[in-house]
Structure formats: structure tokens, C-alpha cells
Write a protein that holds these residues in place. Structure first.
Motif, mmCIF file in Angstrom:
data_model
loop_
_atom_site.group_PDB
_atom_site.id
_atom_site.type_symbol
_atom_site.label_atom_id
_atom_site.label_comp_id
_atom_site.label_asym_id
_atom_site.label_seq_id
_atom_site.Cartn_x
_atom_site.Cartn_y
_atom_site.Cartn_z
ATOM 1 N N ILE A 138 2.273 7.018 3.272
ATOM 2 C CA ILE A 138 1.359 8.058 2.786
ATOM 3 C C ILE A 138 1.795 8.545 1.408
ATOM 4 C CG2 ILE A 138 0.559 10.426 3.173
ATOM 5 C CD1 ILE A 138 0.582 9.834 6.155
ATOM 6 N N ARG A 139 3.080 8.731 1.246
ATOM 7 C CA ARG A 139 3.607 9.186 -0.040
ATOM 8 C C ARG A 139 3.274 8.191 -1.147
ATOM 9 N NH1 ARG A 139 8.405 9.557 1.700
ATOM 10 N NH2 ARG A 139 9.488 7.968 0.487
ATOM 11 N N GLN A 140 3.428 6.915 -0.843
ATOM 12 C CA GLN A 140 3.149 5.882 -1.831
ATOM 13 C C GLN A 140 1.658 5.804 -2.146
ATOM 14 O OE1 GLN A 140 3.879 1.741 -0.646
ATOM 15 N NE2 GLN A 140 4.794 1.375 -2.649
ATOM 16 N N LEU A 141 0.818 5.927 -1.121
ATOM 17 C CA LEU A 141 -0.630 5.853 -1.321
ATOM 18 C C LEU A 141 -1.123 7.010 -2.194
ATOM 19 C CD1 LEU A 141 -3.302 4.440 -0.567
ATOM 20 C CD2 LEU A 141 -3.423 5.953 1.425
ATOM 21 N N ILE A 142 -0.692 8.219 -1.864
ATOM 22 C CA ILE A 142 -1.088 9.390 -2.656
ATOM 23 C C ILE A 142 -0.618 9.232 -4.108
ATOM 24 C CG2 ILE A 142 -0.733 11.863 -2.991
ATOM 25 C CD1 ILE A 142 -0.485 12.138 0.045
ATOM 26 N N SER A 143 0.617 8.797 -4.278
ATOM 27 C CA SER A 143 1.180 8.654 -5.620
ATOM 28 C C SER A 143 0.395 7.638 -6.440
ATOM 29 C CB SER A 143 2.652 8.244 -5.537
ATOM 30 O OG SER A 143 3.426 9.225 -4.880
ATOM 31 N N GLU A 144 0.025 6.521 -5.832
ATOM 32 C CA GLU A 144 -0.706 5.483 -6.559
ATOM 33 C C GLU A 144 -2.066 5.991 -7.036
ATOM 34 O OE1 GLU A 144 -0.922 2.129 -3.986
ATOM 35 O OE2 GLU A 144 1.169 1.516 -4.337
ATOM 36 N N TYR A 145 -2.776 6.707 -6.180
ATOM 37 C CA TYR A 145 -4.091 7.236 -6.565
ATOM 38 C C TYR A 145 -3.959 8.271 -7.682
ATOM 39 C CZ TYR A 145 -7.268 5.030 -3.239
ATOM 40 O OH TYR A 145 -8.060 4.112 -2.567
ATOM 41 N N VAL B 244 3.774 11.444 -11.515
ATOM 42 C CA VAL B 244 4.058 11.805 -10.122
ATOM 43 C C VAL B 244 5.538 11.629 -9.819
ATOM 44 C CG1 VAL B 244 3.519 11.336 -7.698
ATOM 45 C CG2 VAL B 244 1.735 11.065 -9.442
ATOM 46 N N LEU B 245 6.112 12.632 -9.170
ATOM 47 C CA LEU B 245 7.443 12.533 -8.580
ATOM 48 C C LEU B 245 7.277 12.742 -7.084
ATOM 49 C CD1 LEU B 245 8.169 13.300 -11.609
ATOM 50 C CD2 LEU B 245 10.260 14.279 -10.672
ATOM 51 N N ASP B 246 7.852 11.833 -6.282
ATOM 52 C CA ASP B 246 7.686 11.964 -4.842
ATOM 53 C C ASP B 246 9.030 12.217 -4.161
ATOM 54 O OD1 ASP B 246 8.596 9.168 -3.467
ATOM 55 O OD2 ASP B 246 7.697 8.769 -5.425
ATOM 56 N N PHE B 247 8.944 12.925 -3.018
ATOM 57 C CA PHE B 247 10.126 13.344 -2.281
ATOM 58 C C PHE B 247 9.909 13.061 -0.798
ATOM 59 C CE2 PHE B 247 9.485 15.891 -5.995
ATOM 60 C CZ PHE B 247 10.737 16.054 -6.575
ATOM 61 N N ALA B 248 10.953 12.524 -0.133
ATOM 62 C CA ALA B 248 10.852 12.202 1.287
ATOM 63 C C ALA B 248 11.162 13.390 2.178
ATOM 64 C CB ALA B 248 11.797 11.048 1.623
ATOM 65 N N SER B 249 11.688 14.465 1.600
ATOM 66 C CA SER B 249 12.004 15.674 2.366
ATOM 67 C C SER B 249 12.001 16.858 1.416
ATOM 68 C CB SER B 249 13.363 15.548 3.058
ATOM 69 O OG SER B 249 14.412 15.679 2.113
#
Length: 233
Positions: free
Chosen positions: A13-20, A28-33
């Protein structure tokens, strides 16, 4: 280019949101927690935060409360649980929008863009002078310090959105507002969710001001919405 933080323990989900979001031109910076997230928000001041509720360790609602103590950036919460109380509590604690999983990433991107446009419009608007404290009944409200104090008593303990609703009513006594109008005024955003979040917020705020003997009431305008008036003393 807007900088957006995405926080979700689900890698896919994190990867999908980031790609869009990246395709739409955002950084975009993403975090697993949520570990270290509050400090990162303080350091980098992102333009928007997408925040999952259910995560190991500190959860999304706890993070929301911490971040709202120092930042008013747009925050979208997402949840797989789909429970109404999650949505109500998230909106009360200060998130701007809420999406239940599964959702289409394009819808999320559209809502993020709308919120960022609104924030930019406010930044470009002519700045307002600091507003003095507001007095209604036996209650003194400071918009600058976000405090509400009853005469000769301690400060009221209010959530982010409870304070916003209280301040709006204090600024506009005796004027009735529909639920839709309150959402636009208090959330400052065209929220697309259930207007019942307003009823729940009013219910909780009423309880707090009644318990503390605050000198004004929030009255129901049947078939329309709510209004506030100072109690006669």
C-alpha cells in the motif's frame, strides 16, 4: 513541488500510494512505522501527511495528536478497519480527511491536491492581525495560544477539533449553522464524509462545557443544525 509523507506498515500500500503521488509531481518520503516520525515532521515540515491508523508501536491516532500540538498541515488518515468511530475520532483529533481501505489511489491523490491548493491559497492571502481573546459567558478563549479558560478555574482540556468548534461558536454567537456549514468552517475543507461527525463532536463538546459550568450553551436548531448562545447570568 509538494513534499508528502506516507506512513503505513503495509509495504504494498505504501508503495502504491507513493507511486501515484510521484506521478502527480509530488516528492514523497515513506515510513513503515511512526518511530521517529514526529521529529521528522518537525525537521522537514512536509506539505501533507498520509497516515495509517493501525500500525505496530505508536498508532496513527497517537501520532495525529502529537503532530497537531505543533502543526496544522493537511493530514489524511486511512484505515482498513472501516469502523465509524475511527473516522469520528480521527476527524475530532484533527485530521482533515479520512479514507477507508480499500480505496482508489486516484481518489487519494485528488483529495491531497485539493487540500494543498487550499493551504497555498491561505498562504498567499493577506495575513490577518493577531486576534485578541474572545469572551463569551464566563469563558475566555485565546486563539493565539489555543486556550479556553473558565473564570477562576483551570484550562479546558479540548481536542484540536473541539477547540476549533468552540472558537467558531464563540466568534458567532446566536447564529445558526447547518452541519455542512460547520464542516466547511471548522475543518476548513470540503470534507466528503459523513456529516454525523459534527453531531458526535457537538455531543462531546457539550459534555465538557456542561461539566465545567461554562456560561454558554450549544443549542440544537431542529431540522437545520446548531447555534451557541451565552447563558443569562
Amino acid at each position: 513541488m509538494s513534499r508528502i509523507f506516507v506512513v503505513d506498515d503495509d509495504h504494498n500500500i505504501r508503495q502504491l500510494i507513493s507511486e501515484y503521488l510521484k506521478k502527480d509531481g509530488h516528492e514523497v518520503l515513506d515510513f513503515a512505522s511512526g518511530d521517529g516520525l514526529v521529529d521528522k515532521v518537525r525537521e522537514e515540515d512536509p506539505d501533507c501527511l498520509i497516515l495509517d491508523i493501525m500500525m505496530p508501536g505508536i498508532n496513527g491516532l497517537q501520532l495525529l495528536t502529537l503532530i497537531r500540538s505543533f502543526s496544522e498541515m493537511p493530514i489524511v488518515m486511512v484505515s482498513a478497519r472501516g469502523e465509524e468511530m475511527d473516522r469520528i475520532l480521527g476527524l475530532e483529533l484533527g485530521c482533515n480527511d479520512f479514507l477507508g481501505k480499500p480505496f482508489h489511489p486516484r481518489e487519494l491523490v485528488g483529495r491531497v491536491k485539493a487540500m494543498i491548493r487550499l493551504v497555498e491559497a491561505h498562504k498567499n492571502a493577506r495575513p490577518e492581525a493577531l486576534q485578541p481573546s474572545i469572551r463569551i459567558g464566563n469563558l475566555s478563549i485565546s486563539p493565539e495560544y489555543r486556550k479556553a479558560v473558565v473564570d477562576h478555574g483551570p484550562e479546558l482540556s479540548l481536542t484540536f477539533r473541539e477547540f476549533e468548534l468552540l472558537l467558531h461558536f464563540a466568534r458567532n454567537p446566536n447564529r445558526p449553522y447547518s452541519r455542512e456549514q460547520l464542516i466547511r468552517q471548522v475543518w476548513d475543507y470540503d470534507f466528503l464524509g459523513d456529516e454525523r461527525v459534527v453531531d458526535e463532536l457537538v455531543k462531546r463538546l457539550r459534555k465538557k462545557i456542561q461539566e465545567r459550568g461554562v456560561g454558554f450553551s450549544i443549542d440544537t436548531v431542529w431540522g437545520y443544525g446548531y447555534k451557541a448562545a451565552a447563558d443569562p447570568r
